[in-house]
Design a protein around this motif. Sequence first.
Motif, PDB file in Angstrom:
ATOM      1  N   VAL A   1      -5.900  16.321   6.124  1.00  9.80           N
ATOM      2  CA  VAL A   1      -6.041  15.174   7.029  1.00  9.80           C
ATOM      3  C   VAL A   1      -4.696  14.490   7.230  1.00  9.80           C
ATOM      4  CG1 VAL A   1      -7.097  12.891   7.313  1.00  9.80           C
ATOM      5  CG2 VAL A   1      -8.486  14.813   6.508  1.00  9.80           C
TER       6      VAL A   1
ATOM      7  N   VAL B   1     -11.243  10.858  13.570  1.00 11.52           N
ATOM      8  CA  VAL B   1     -12.206  11.300  12.561  1.00 11.52           C
ATOM      9  C   VAL B   1     -13.176  12.321  13.154  1.00 11.52           C
ATOM     10  CG1 VAL B   1     -14.144  10.513  11.133  1.00 11.52           C
ATOM     11  CG2 VAL B   1     -11.986   9.258  11.123  1.00 11.52           C
TER      12      VAL B   1
ATOM     13  N   VAL C   1     -15.338  13.087   6.220  1.00 15.31           N
ATOM     14  CA  VAL C   1     -14.293  12.160   6.660  1.00 15.31           C
ATOM     15  C   VAL C   1     -14.967  11.029   7.419  1.00 15.31           C
ATOM     16  CG1 VAL C   1     -12.172  11.885   7.993  1.00 15.31           C
ATOM     17  CG2 VAL C   1     -12.627  14.036   6.830  1.00 15.31           C
TER      18      VAL C   1
ATOM     19  N   VAL D   1      -5.066   6.639   4.367  1.00 18.59           N
ATOM     20  CA  VAL D   1      -6.067   7.670   4.142  1.00 18.59           C
ATOM     21  C   VAL D   1      -6.273   7.742   2.637  1.00 18.59           C
ATOM     22  CG1 VAL D   1      -6.629  10.111   4.399  1.00 18.59           C
ATOM     23  CG2 VAL D   1      -5.288   8.963   6.168  1.00 18.59           C
TER      24      VAL D   1
ATOM     25  N   ASN E   1      -8.241  18.812   0.846  1.00 19.45           N
ATOM     26  CA  ASN E   1      -8.827  18.233   2.061  1.00 19.45           C
ATOM     27  C   ASN E   1      -8.064  16.984   2.480  1.00 19.45           C
ATOM     28  OD1 ASN E   1     -10.831  20.184   2.139  1.00 19.45           O
ATOM     29  ND2 ASN E   1     -12.328  18.920   1.077  1.00 19.45           N
ATOM     30  N   HIS E   2      -7.747  16.143   1.517  1.00 22.59           N
ATOM     31  CA  HIS E   2      -6.984  14.918   1.793  1.00 22.59           C
ATOM     32  C   HIS E   2      -5.637  15.281   2.422  1.00 22.59           C
ATOM     33  CE1 HIS E   2      -5.442  10.836   1.060  1.00 22.59           C
ATOM     34  NE2 HIS E   2      -4.326  11.444   0.708  1.00 22.59           N
TER      35      HIS E   2
ATOM     36  N   ILE F   1     -11.357  15.609  13.367  1.00 26.80           N
ATOM     37  CA  ILE F   1     -11.190  16.189  12.025  1.00 26.80           C
ATOM     38  C   ILE F   1     -12.496  16.819  11.557  1.00 26.80           C
ATOM     39  CG2 ILE F   1     -10.813  15.610   9.592  1.00 26.80           C
ATOM     40  CD1 ILE F   1      -8.780  13.479  10.632  1.00 26.80           C
TER      41      ILE F   1
END
Length: 166
Positions: free
Chosen positions: A50, A86, A105, A145, A46-47, A89
Amino acid sequence: MKINLKNFGFLEVLVSLSAIFVVGMLIWTVSTRPAVEARANLVKDNHNKVVNLINDEINNCGNNDEGKSTIWGDPCNGEWVAEKVVSYINKNLNIENPFSEDTTVRTDPDPRIKAEGKAGQSVEMGVIFVMSSNFLPDPGSEWIVGTCFKSPCVAAGNNELTSIYR
């Protein structure tokens, strides 16, 4: 070898129970390891989604072409609003938090603190934090992030932090 139960005292009982406890904890650790690793890998993925989305937009915007805009609606040659990024996302990347039903997020003034934690501070595991200050169009502008996927977050390898430069 003959065991005489009459001589089996408190110390022998304590040693036996300790051995059973240690073996039980080892079995429990081995049996839960794959699930813990899968949750950590999901948060890392997931990180990366982004970070890759933001980097792709930086690359798509190229040389700050006039009239061109990001997929979330900010002009390429202008300031990118953190809340818009955000929001985009959360609506479009289908990110799941394996640790909670909470938003996956969010913005934060300093994602490093949220991803690493501090003594006495609770950490929201699995939540990805994007720096809340807007991303300026100046060359060298930085956005951070970060996320935590294993407790304690401050330990090496238990969090992800990425600096993104424009």
